[in-house]
Design a protein around this motif. Structure first.
Motif, mmCIF file in Angstrom:
data_model
loop_
_atom_site.group_PDB
_atom_site.id
_atom_site.type_symbol
_atom_site.label_atom_id
_atom_site.label_comp_id
_atom_site.label_asym_id
_atom_site.label_seq_id
_atom_site.Cartn_x
_atom_site.Cartn_y
_atom_site.Cartn_z
ATOM 1 N N PRO A 91 -11.691 10.456 -14.167
ATOM 2 C CA PRO A 91 -10.902 9.232 -14.392
ATOM 3 C C PRO A 91 -9.406 9.478 -14.229
ATOM 4 N N GLY A 92 -8.939 10.577 -14.776
ATOM 5 C CA GLY A 92 -7.522 10.881 -14.671
ATOM 6 C C GLY A 92 -7.101 11.139 -13.241
ATOM 7 N N ILE A 93 -7.964 11.850 -12.500
ATOM 8 C CA ILE A 93 -7.631 12.147 -11.110
ATOM 9 C C ILE A 93 -7.599 10.859 -10.299
ATOM 10 N N VAL A 94 -8.544 9.976 -10.563
ATOM 11 C CA VAL A 94 -8.546 8.682 -9.873
ATOM 12 C C VAL A 94 -7.245 7.939 -10.170
ATOM 13 N N GLY A 95 -6.824 7.985 -11.449
ATOM 14 C CA GLY A 95 -5.558 7.357 -11.810
ATOM 15 C C GLY A 95 -4.407 7.936 -11.008
ATOM 16 N N GLY A 96 -4.385 9.257 -10.873
ATOM 17 C CA GLY A 96 -3.334 9.911 -10.104
ATOM 18 C C GLY A 96 -3.345 9.468 -8.651
ATOM 19 N N PHE A 97 -4.538 9.385 -8.074
ATOM 20 C CA PHE A 97 -4.649 8.928 -6.691
ATOM 21 C C PHE A 97 -4.119 7.503 -6.554
ATOM 22 N N MET A 98 -4.439 6.671 -7.546
ATOM 23 C CA MET A 98 -3.980 5.283 -7.445
ATOM 24 C C MET A 98 -2.459 5.205 -7.494
ATOM 25 N N LEU A 99 -1.851 6.018 -8.354
ATOM 26 C CA LEU A 99 -0.388 6.033 -8.397
ATOM 27 C C LEU A 99 0.184 6.492 -7.053
ATOM 28 N N ALA A 100 -0.477 7.498 -6.457
ATOM 29 C CA ALA A 100 0.001 7.990 -5.166
ATOM 30 C C ALA A 100 -0.137 6.911 -4.095
ATOM 31 N N ILE A 101 -1.247 6.167 -4.137
ATOM 32 C CA ILE A 101 -1.439 5.099 -3.151
ATOM 33 C C ILE A 101 -0.355 4.040 -3.317
ATOM 34 N N SER A 102 -0.067 3.690 -4.588
ATOM 35 C CA SER A 102 0.951 2.666 -4.810
ATOM 36 C C SER A 102 2.299 3.151 -4.294
ATOM 37 N N ARG A 103 2.573 4.442 -4.453
ATOM 38 C CA ARG A 103 3.807 5.024 -3.933
ATOM 39 C C ARG A 103 3.845 4.929 -2.400
ATOM 40 N N ALA A 104 2.703 5.207 -1.779
ATOM 41 C CA ALA A 104 2.654 5.190 -0.313
ATOM 42 C C ALA A 104 2.832 3.774 0.231
ATOM 43 N N ILE A 105 2.235 2.802 -0.449
ATOM 44 C CA ILE A 105 2.342 1.420 0.028
ATOM 45 C C ILE A 105 3.784 0.935 -0.047
ATOM 46 N N GLY A 106 4.469 1.338 -1.125
ATOM 47 C CA GLY A 106 5.830 0.834 -1.323
ATOM 48 C C GLY A 106 6.894 1.627 -0.612
ATOM 49 N N GLU A 107 6.531 2.750 -0.009
ATOM 50 C CA GLU A 107 7.521 3.597 0.648
ATOM 51 C C GLU A 107 8.090 2.894 1.881
ATOM 52 N N THR A 108 9.418 2.962 2.023
ATOM 53 C CA THR A 108 10.046 2.177 3.080
ATOM 54 C C THR A 108 10.646 3.010 4.206
ATOM 55 N N MET A 109 11.495 3.971 3.861
ATOM 56 C CA MET A 109 12.324 4.570 4.912
ATOM 57 C C MET A 109 11.509 5.336 5.943
ATOM 58 N N ILE A 110 10.471 6.055 5.502
ATOM 59 C CA ILE A 110 9.680 6.826 6.465
ATOM 60 C C ILE A 110 9.112 5.899 7.525
ATOM 61 N N VAL A 111 8.516 4.778 7.084
ATOM 62 C CA VAL A 111 7.892 3.887 8.051
ATOM 63 C C VAL A 111 8.925 3.108 8.855
ATOM 64 N N VAL A 112 10.066 2.760 8.213
ATOM 65 C CA VAL A 112 11.094 2.054 8.979
ATOM 66 C C VAL A 112 11.539 2.917 10.157
ATOM 67 N N MET A 113 11.661 4.226 9.916
ATOM 68 C CA MET A 113 12.167 5.091 10.984
ATOM 69 C C MET A 113 11.061 5.569 11.914
ATOM 70 N N ALA A 114 9.849 5.756 11.389
ATOM 71 C CA ALA A 114 8.825 6.401 12.216
ATOM 72 C C ALA A 114 7.724 5.460 12.676
ATOM 73 N N ALA A 115 7.482 4.354 11.980
ATOM 74 C CA ALA A 115 6.425 3.452 12.427
ATOM 75 C C ALA A 115 7.034 2.341 13.274
ATOM 76 N N GLY A 116 6.172 1.499 13.830
ATOM 77 C CA GLY A 116 6.656 0.525 14.794
ATOM 78 C C GLY A 116 7.093 -0.773 14.159
#
Lengths: 450, 422
Positions: free
Chosen positions: A357-382
């Motif tokens: 359960p705790g590990i799943v929680g950690g993964f979910m926090l990481a996913i939320s971080r990835a979804i909200g991340e801006t600069m990497i995708v602004v510079m590297a994605a289309g």
């Protein structure tokens, strides 16, 4: 300019004066045991001098711009909305000494006159309130005054107001997102936004284009976000989890003390630096590699952005998983070892199931971080919204769209900018939900072993 | 895996084989862990090495030593361009005098050289009428060639520098008139369209101003909130609401704070765009949860006996907290604030919305002047096509990482130095 800061200086000076005057007054009073230290009486005087005057200053400063604007623009009753704003800005510029044509000089002079008048009036009013407060407080300084209680109550009120700011921030976020999104959904139906397959918001900028032209279907944007997040988690999941297992179960404490902060550096590097690396180092070399292998890899491929983002969120996965596994009671391990299991068998069959359960929680926090991340995708994605699951193609994400739709846009009423707020609200709700669920899961988990 | 249990151990040999298999599985598993950590740390090394190797050349710049005749007549006429041209054509007398040829000759040095000459005269009028050696910046193609980033073996059309210029560079080198020197203008100028003249001073000052706003707003408010929640708040619904709120704010994507800033600070309150005051406000809202959470932890770590002893001696609760608990918690609070500031320094996304990703030449002089910040400068330069900017981007990144290293190092030092076990 001087006149606008002068009232604050006056307030500060009078406040300091009030402190010493009040303290001197109580020290001179013929009574030995007081309900407060002399300093409390000093602060009591200061509060009366400073707080009302500061409130007056703030209120005046907030209101006077609007009043002046209304008075100046009342000469032009037939103007409204953007035209009025445009005129007012050019009047302001002319008043600030920037040469512009076609500005009614009478209005400019009126503006300057009103501004001077307002500053002078504010100065007089603030000084008056400050002086009144000073004498009001000073007169009340008597040995019977419960100065410590009163000053401390004032302090507690201040503390409470400070802690309300966090709530105000949330309210501000929700309100600003919801209001704009609501306006957006009056122009574009929510059904189209959430299920439409075509996203090309820039077209709607043209005057002859109707807003509901099918250009605001956000599915490709969501799909792109999902694709990049999946790639990121494919990198961060295994690497983060295996690092956490090694650090929690195998590594010597001294090794752990060195490796853990080193891994956390990955989360501390500014994302713009990752973006720079992804766009200028990784993406070109991946494209060249693709040419060698006979693959077409776009120079803004989802793969490059996802890989780098995955590396960025490794510490989010590893740190939390590590904490969770360390919290698994020793008795479980000992039981497993006692039955003859090796360390890896213990981890796979005892620790991981207990920590899931705790590990799943950690993964979910990481996913939320990835979804909200801006600069990497602004510079590297289309920028173009492709609906594809091919990681070698360019895709766009929610954050990229928000950034590109709003940057450099001064007008704030087009569907384009409102669409950015609708995307922002979606992003906010998704990350909030992930976060709330994750925190709850982790909390439930840690209660289990307490 | 479950096959182990199902295996019937028929003989000692079979048991030994099984044990061997299990031990191999154990070693393999441990190896996966080591591989995962090596992958992460290996990336970190590659990443930093690639940035340093791209950026370290950005701290030096190719400069050309010109012999300039500071002729009084020319200076009075304000024709510094002619002064530069004379100096260049004296170096290369047979360069030809047609307009195009003169232009290629002038392209050896930076386009800003004319202004540099004027500034030299304005700074030291005594120079008028003398002939002096002046080091001026080389143009971007010359700089890149001299640093070995342009392959002279390419055909002339495919490189940004002509054969004639190459010959002139060789001549300059033979005369000792061209050299790599420390790039002062990188640290003393703002942004520029010419890569050789672009500097990060405006961005550094902008970052400093925005961070000043951030620290002035978020540190007191954050500590006050933490004190309230830890020491005074009644256990009721409002307190719970505030706590949940803070935890969730800490996880809101930073770009959403940018949307808030755009809608509220710029559009409702009418604060200036691209100004450190607006950017700093957004950053302080973003940093606030970090500071609150770490300050709360620091306050909680102070043993209750501190407050109890003070209260026993007649102090009020406020006095006990502010005179005894808070000073004991100060190092932890400060550490949290520094870490929050470091994060704010590296943040770009919300400032994108606040218009702080801007071309800023002038060093901002106040909180309402147009300005940009260091990570935004990195972002802007990373987008520029000129070759010279790639190097500048990496150099600015090194500076940014250096600042972060210092701040985080300071936080670690403070924590080590003042960490106490009560």
């Amino acid at each position: 300019m001087l006149l606008s800061y002068l009232p604050l200086l006056i307030i500060a000076l009078f406040g300091a004066g009030a402190f010493y005057a009040s303290r001197a007054r109580i020290s001179a009073a013929p009574q030995r045991s007081l309900p407060g230290l002399p300093g409390h009486y000093g602060w009591y005087g200061t509060l009366w001098t400073v707080v009302p005057a500061t409130l007056v200053y703030a209120a005046w400063t907030i209101i006077d711009d609007r009043v002046i604007r209304n008075v100046v623009l009342s000469d032009f009753p037939d103007l409204s909305g953007a035209a009025a704003t445009l005129l007012y800005v050019s009047i302001e510029n002319a008043a600030a000494g920037v040469m512009t044509d076609d500005v009614p000089m009478a209005s400019v002079e009126l503006l300057l006159h009103l501004e001077n008048l307002s500053a002078a009036a504010r100065f007089a009013l603030v000084t008056a309130v400050s002086v009144l407060g000073f004498f009001w407080g000073w007169r009340r300084i008597r040995p019977e005054l419960t100065a410590r209680d009163r000053v401390e109550t004032a302090l507690l009120v201040a503390l409470f107001i400070a802690s309300i700011i966090a709530i105000l921030t949330t309210v501000g976020i929700v309100l600003s997102l919801v209001v704009e999104t609501f306006r957006f959904f009056q122009l574009v139906s929510p059904f189209e936004f959430f299920f439409g397959l075509e996203w090309s918001p820039q077209i709607a900028l043209r005057e002859d284009q109707v807003a509901a032209s099918g250009a605001f279907g956000a599915v490709p944007v969501f799909a792109g976000t999902l694709l990049i997040t999946v790639i990121a988690m494919l990198v961060a999941g295994p690497i983060g989890l295996m690092s956490a297992i090694y650090l929690a179960e195998y590594a010597h404490p001294r090794v752990r003390a060195v490796i853990k902060p080193l891994l956390e550096i990955l989360a501390g590097i500014p994302t713009v630096v990752y973006g720079f690396f992804a766009a200028l180092v990784l993406a070109p070399s991946m494209r060249n590699l693709g040419v060698d292998l006979g693959l077409t890899i776009s120079s803004e491929s989802a793969l490059a952005a996802g890989l780098i983002m995955g590396i960025m969120i490794i510490p989010f996965v590893s740190s939390l998983s590590d904490d969770i596994m360390t919290a698994v009671p020793m008795s479980l391990r000992e039981g497993s070892y006692g039955l003859g299991a090796t360390a890896s068998e213990t981890i796979k069959r005892v620790i991981l199931p207990a920590a899931t359960p705790g590990i799943v929680g950690g993964f979910m926090l990481a996913i939320s971080r990835a979804i909200g991340e801006t600069m990497i995708v602004v510079m590297a994605a289309g920028l173009a919204a492709n609906l594809t699951a091919n990681p070698f193609e360019a895709v766009t994400t929610v954050t990229v769209q928000i950034a590109t739709l709003l940057v450099g846009d001064h007008e704030f009423d087009s569907e384009k900018t409102m669409a950015a707020f609708a995307l922002g609200l979606t992003l906010f709700i998704v990350t909030l939900a992930l976060n709330v669920v994750a925190l709850r899961v982790v909390q439930k988990y840690s209660e289990r072993y307490e | 895996m479950s096959s182990y249990a199902a295996t019937t151990i028929s003989s000692q040999a079979a048991a030994n084989r099984l044990l061997l298999r299990r031990k191999r599985a154990e070693r393999r598993f441990q190896l996966y862990g080591i591989l995962a950590i090596s992958a992460a740390l290996g990336f970190l090394v590659v990443f930093l090495a690639s940035i340093v190797s791209r950026g370290y050349m950005g701290f030096v710049q190719t400069e050309v030593r010109l012999t300039v005749d500071f002729d009084q007549e020319l200076i009075e006429a304000g024709s510094y361009r002619k002064m530069l041209r004379t100096s260049l054509s004296e170096l290369f007398p047979n360069a030809g005098s047609s307009r195009a040829e003169r232009r290629t000759l002038a392209r050896l040095v930076s386009a800003g050289t004319v202004f540099v000459l004027r500034e030299t005269v304005e700074a030291d009028p005594a120079i008028i009428g003398t002939v002096e050696d002046v080091w001026v910046l080389a143009s971007d193609p010359v700089d890149q060639f001299y640093k070995g980033r342009i392959d002279a073996a390419l055909p002339e059309e495919e490189r940004p520098i002509s054969d004639a210029s190459l010959a002139r560079i060789a001549a300059l080198e033979a005369a000792g008139r061209i050299d790599l020197r420390f790039n002062r203008s990188f640290f003393t100028r703002g942004d520029s369209r010419n890569p050789e003249e672009a500097g990060i001073l405006a961005a550094i000052v902008g970052s400093a101003l925005a961070l000043l706003v951030t620290v002035v707003l978020s540190f007191p408010v954050g500590v006050m909130t933490a004190v309230y929640l830890e020491a005074f708040a009644p256990k009721n619904r409002i307190t719970r609401l505030i706590e949940i709120n803070i935890n969730n704010l800490a996880a809101v994507p930073s770009i959403v704070f940018g949307l808030l800033g755009l809608a509220v600070f710029l559009n409702v309150f009418g604060l200036p765009r691209s100004a450190p005051i607006s950017g700093g406000l957004v950053l302080s809202l973003m940093t606030l949860p970090t500071i609150i959470i770490s300050s709360r932890a620091a306050i909680r770590a102070v043993p209750p006996s501190f407050a109890e002893a003070a209260i026993g001696l007649g102090a009020s609760r406020v006095q006990a907290i502010f005179h005894h608990v808070l000073p004991a918690a100060a190092p932890g609070t400060l550490t949290g604030a520094i870490i929050g500031m470091a994060r704010a320094l590296g943040e770009t996304a919300p400032l994108l919305m606040m218009g702080m990703v801007a071309f800023v030449v002038e060093v901002p002089g106040g909180f309402t002047d147009p300005s940009t910040v260091l990570p935004a400068q990195v972002y802007l330069w990373a987008d520029s096509p000129e070759r010279g900017f790639a190097e500048k981007t990496a150099a600015a990144t090194i500076v940014l990482l250096g600042f972060l290293l210092v701040m985080n190092g300071l936080a670690v030092y403070l924590r080590r130095k003042f960490e106490k076990q009560w």
